[in-house]
Design an enzyme around this catalytic site. Structure first.
Site, PDB file in Angstrom:
ATOM      1  N   SER A   1      -3.831   6.521   4.492  1.00 33.32           N
ATOM      2  CA  SER A   1      -2.566   6.509   4.341  1.00 33.32           C
ATOM      3  C   SER A   1      -1.831   7.284   5.502  1.00 33.32           C
ATOM      4  O   SER A   1      -2.427   7.843   6.284  1.00 33.32           O
ATOM      5  CB  SER A   1      -1.966   6.948   3.016  1.00 33.32           C
ATOM      6  OG  SER A   1      -1.998   8.131   3.149  1.00 33.32           O
ATOM      7  N   LYS A   2      -0.303   7.109   5.206  1.00 31.27           N
ATOM      8  CA  LYS A   2       0.410   7.790   6.399  1.00 31.27           C
ATOM      9  C   LYS A   2       0.155   9.302   6.335  1.00 31.27           C
ATOM     10  O   LYS A   2       0.460  10.010   7.364  1.00 31.27           O
ATOM     11  CB  LYS A   2       1.791   7.571   5.895  1.00 31.27           C
ATOM     12  CG  LYS A   2       2.355   6.171   6.214  1.00 31.27           C
ATOM     13  CD  LYS A   2       3.936   6.260   6.625  1.00 31.27           C
ATOM     14  CE  LYS A   2       4.466   4.717   6.963  1.00 31.27           C
ATOM     15  NZ  LYS A   2       5.116   4.239   5.762  1.00 31.27           N
ATOM     16  N   ARG A   3      -0.346   9.929   5.287  1.00 25.82           N
ATOM     17  CA  ARG A   3      -0.481  11.393   5.013  1.00 25.82           C
ATOM     18  C   ARG A   3      -1.653  11.696   6.097  1.00 25.82           C
ATOM     19  O   ARG A   3      -1.697  12.731   6.468  1.00 25.82           O
ATOM     20  CB  ARG A   3      -1.062  11.677   3.690  1.00 25.82           C
ATOM     21  CG  ARG A   3      -0.092  11.961   2.751  1.00 25.82           C
ATOM     22  CD  ARG A   3      -0.666  12.102   1.303  1.00 25.82           C
ATOM     23  NE  ARG A   3      -1.791  11.362   0.971  1.00 25.82           N
ATOM     24  CZ  ARG A   3      -3.141  11.608   0.963  1.00 25.82           C
ATOM     25  NH1 ARG A   3      -3.472  12.857   1.331  1.00 25.82           N
ATOM     26  NH2 ARG A   3      -4.029  10.582   0.553  1.00 25.82           N
ATOM     27  N   HIS A   4      -2.428  10.717   6.500  1.00 27.93           N
ATOM     28  CA  HIS A   4      -3.428  10.964   7.699  1.00 27.93           C
ATOM     29  C   HIS A   4      -3.073  11.011   9.086  1.00 27.93           C
ATOM     30  O   HIS A   4      -3.750  10.986   9.978  1.00 27.93           O
ATOM     31  CB  HIS A   4      -4.813  10.304   7.215  1.00 27.93           C
ATOM     32  CG  HIS A   4      -5.243  10.238   6.027  1.00 27.93           C
ATOM     33  ND1 HIS A   4      -5.107   9.244   5.066  1.00 27.93           N
ATOM     34  CD2 HIS A   4      -6.005  11.270   5.363  1.00 27.93           C
ATOM     35  CE1 HIS A   4      -5.885   9.967   3.880  1.00 27.93           C
ATOM     36  NE2 HIS A   4      -6.436  11.097   4.020  1.00 27.93           N
ATOM     37  N   GLY A   5      -1.645  10.731   9.151  1.00 32.72           N
ATOM     38  CA  GLY A   5      -1.116  10.575  10.428  1.00 32.72           C
ATOM     39  C   GLY A   5      -1.059   9.089  10.891  1.00 32.72           C
ATOM     40  O   GLY A   5      -0.799   8.186   9.810  1.00 32.72           O
TER      41      GLY A   5
END
Ligand code: GLU
Length: 467
Positions: free
Chosen positions: A240-244
């Protein structure tokens, strides 16, 4: 099946742009088609009129082109195919494989709530199944699904999957507003476009038995299905976006090369022994569905960036120049000389992980510089004035500004002054680049060229004098 040409497809919904998951699906379909001399079809699934946008479609198509995932047919647009869907609906109605249902939303909601309250799985009760109803305002069209038996298919990745037909509803094919549902549209499209392999993310696996029932009702051949394992981040949580960055466009803007991204995407579920680095041609040659595993793929941006630096190292000067130019332009450089961009890129090739890094580090070649404050204080000191002025004179006399010639000039200069290169290397570097880090001093002088070197060194001398 052996003589039949393999036809695969990529059917993105333009409710968002192209992300790692979609790009992986596109790549696997493309590789499977290219490996088998098959055909690859692009279809834009834009039936969700509210959430689909033209700009997402453009970004998806642009991202596919950038990745080099070319298609042989399409792009088709589902929004332009409602006539075809209607024909197929009529076919199912006329063969008795579909029927009109007049149940109101309120009635269905009430029955659903009752089933849930009793702890049962909510399911359409088949009230209109045998009533022989015709079309009417508010009516939907449902598939007459078999009530008994099982639907089984051999997934090319996951193995045999079986589901009791009693679990499957008489699913809606056409809504009361006349729009077609996802499962119906996909089957009509895949079937009419001759798709014989459906390779997609395993989030779609629950749809497959339903789609198979529609194929059967239409009496059309059922394609092979391969459901790809999920993609996780390095922490093993769904990507997800959390991973960049996760969108293809973001990687492009970051200065990742398409072949590096393709290489990373290929490894998300597929492997070939321990080999980690593949050219796109090698991927085409080696790809097979047998080597797609069941385990989730881990996407790691850091690894992609490392891989990217290896691909940058292998680029020839011309491609480097072509690839670097848009990044320099985005950073405000204009009237770029191709030869200078090429020269600059080559000096930074071994030290750049991305094209964006390379562009930022090469700005001193193309734009006015400012001195790093600490470096200025430490290295641009008054005691050097005579030496730097003398160096300026020697450089002004240089007939050619090649690295080899510059080296000769410096050997003589250092001997004349009885000093080591160390004493003037940093002051000179700061004079020419503004910074304490740069490629080799002779390399940068050659790329900057005589006029620019003379100007920057003169500027530095004046700057020191004015301190
Ligand atoms: N349009 C669907 C999606 O973007 C793909 C459907 C399919 O592969 O069957 O998820």
């Amino acid at each position: 099946m052996n003589n039949t040409q393999i036809v695969t497809r990529f059917p993105p919904s333009p409710t968002g742009t192209l992300h790692i998951g979609g790009a992986r699906t596109a790549l696997f379909n493309w590789l499977f088609a290219r490996h088998n001399n098959g055909k690859f079809v692009l279809r834009i699934e834009d039936t969700d009129r509210v959430r689909s946008t033209q700009s997402n479609t453009e970004v998806i198509i642009g991202s596919m082109k950038w990745l080099g995932l070319d298609w042989d047919e399409g792009p088709y647009f589902q929004s332009q195919r409602s006539k075809i869907y209607d024909e197929y609906i009529q076919k199912l109605l006329s063969t008795g494989n579909a029927y009109y249902c007049h149940c109101s939303k309120e009635e269905l909601d009430r029955k659903r709530a009752e089933a849930l309250a009793k702890g049962l799985k909510p399911k359409y009760d088949g009230k209109c199944r045998d009533l022989g109803l015709g079309d009417a305002p508010g009516a939907v069209v449902r598939l007459r699904s078999p009530l008994t038996g099982t639907t089984t298919f051999k997934d090319l990745v996951k193995g045999v999957i079986s589901i009791d037909n009693s679990e499957l509803d008489d699913l809606i094919l056409k809504r009361s507003d006349g729009s077609i549902t996802y499962n119906m549209a996909v089957v009509v499209d895949d079937s009419s476009m001759g798709i014989n392999y459906v390779i997609r993310g395993d989030d779609h696996i629950n749809n497959t038995p339903r789609q198979i029932l529609i194929y059967k009702a239409l009496n059309r051949p059922i394609p092979g299905f391969a459901h790809l394992p999920m993609i996780l981040g390095p922490d093993r949580k769904p990507l997800s976006k959390r991973h960049g960055a996760t969108s293809v466009l973001a990687f492009k803007e970051m200065g990742i090369l398409p072949e590096a991204l393709l290489n990373s995407l290929a490894r998300l579920g597929w492997s070939y022994g321990d080999k980690e680095k593949f050219s796109t041609q090698e991927l085409i040659e080696l790809f097979s569905l047998e080597h797609v595993g069941k385990a989730s793929g881990i996407f790691n941006v850091e690894k992609l960036i490392d891989l990217n630096s290896k691909y940058i190292m292998e680029m020839d000067g011309d491609r480097l120049a072509d690839s670097l130019t848009p990044f320099l332009e985005a950073l405000g450089c204009s009237h770029l000389s191709r030869e200078k961009v090429k020269g600059a890129a080559i000096t930074l090739q071994k030290r750049s992980k991305t094209l964006l890094d390379m562009a930022k580090d090469s700005l001193f070649y193309f734009k006015d510089i400012t001195y790093d404050e600490k470096a200025d204080e430490k290295f641009l000191t008054i005691d050097l004035i005579d030496t730097l002025e003398d160096l300026l004179t020697d450089l002004q006399g240089a007939m050619d500004f090649s690295q080899a010639e510059l080296e000769k000039i410096f050997v003589n200069f250092l001997e004349k002054h009885q000093i080591k290169l160390k004493k003037i290397a940093q002051p000179l570097r700061i004079s020419l680049t503004g910074k304490t880090f740069s490629p080799g001093i002779f390399e940068i002088m050659e790329v900057l060229g005589k006029d620019m070197v003379i100007k920057r060194l003169s500027d530095a001398i004046s700057h020191i004098k004015n301190k």
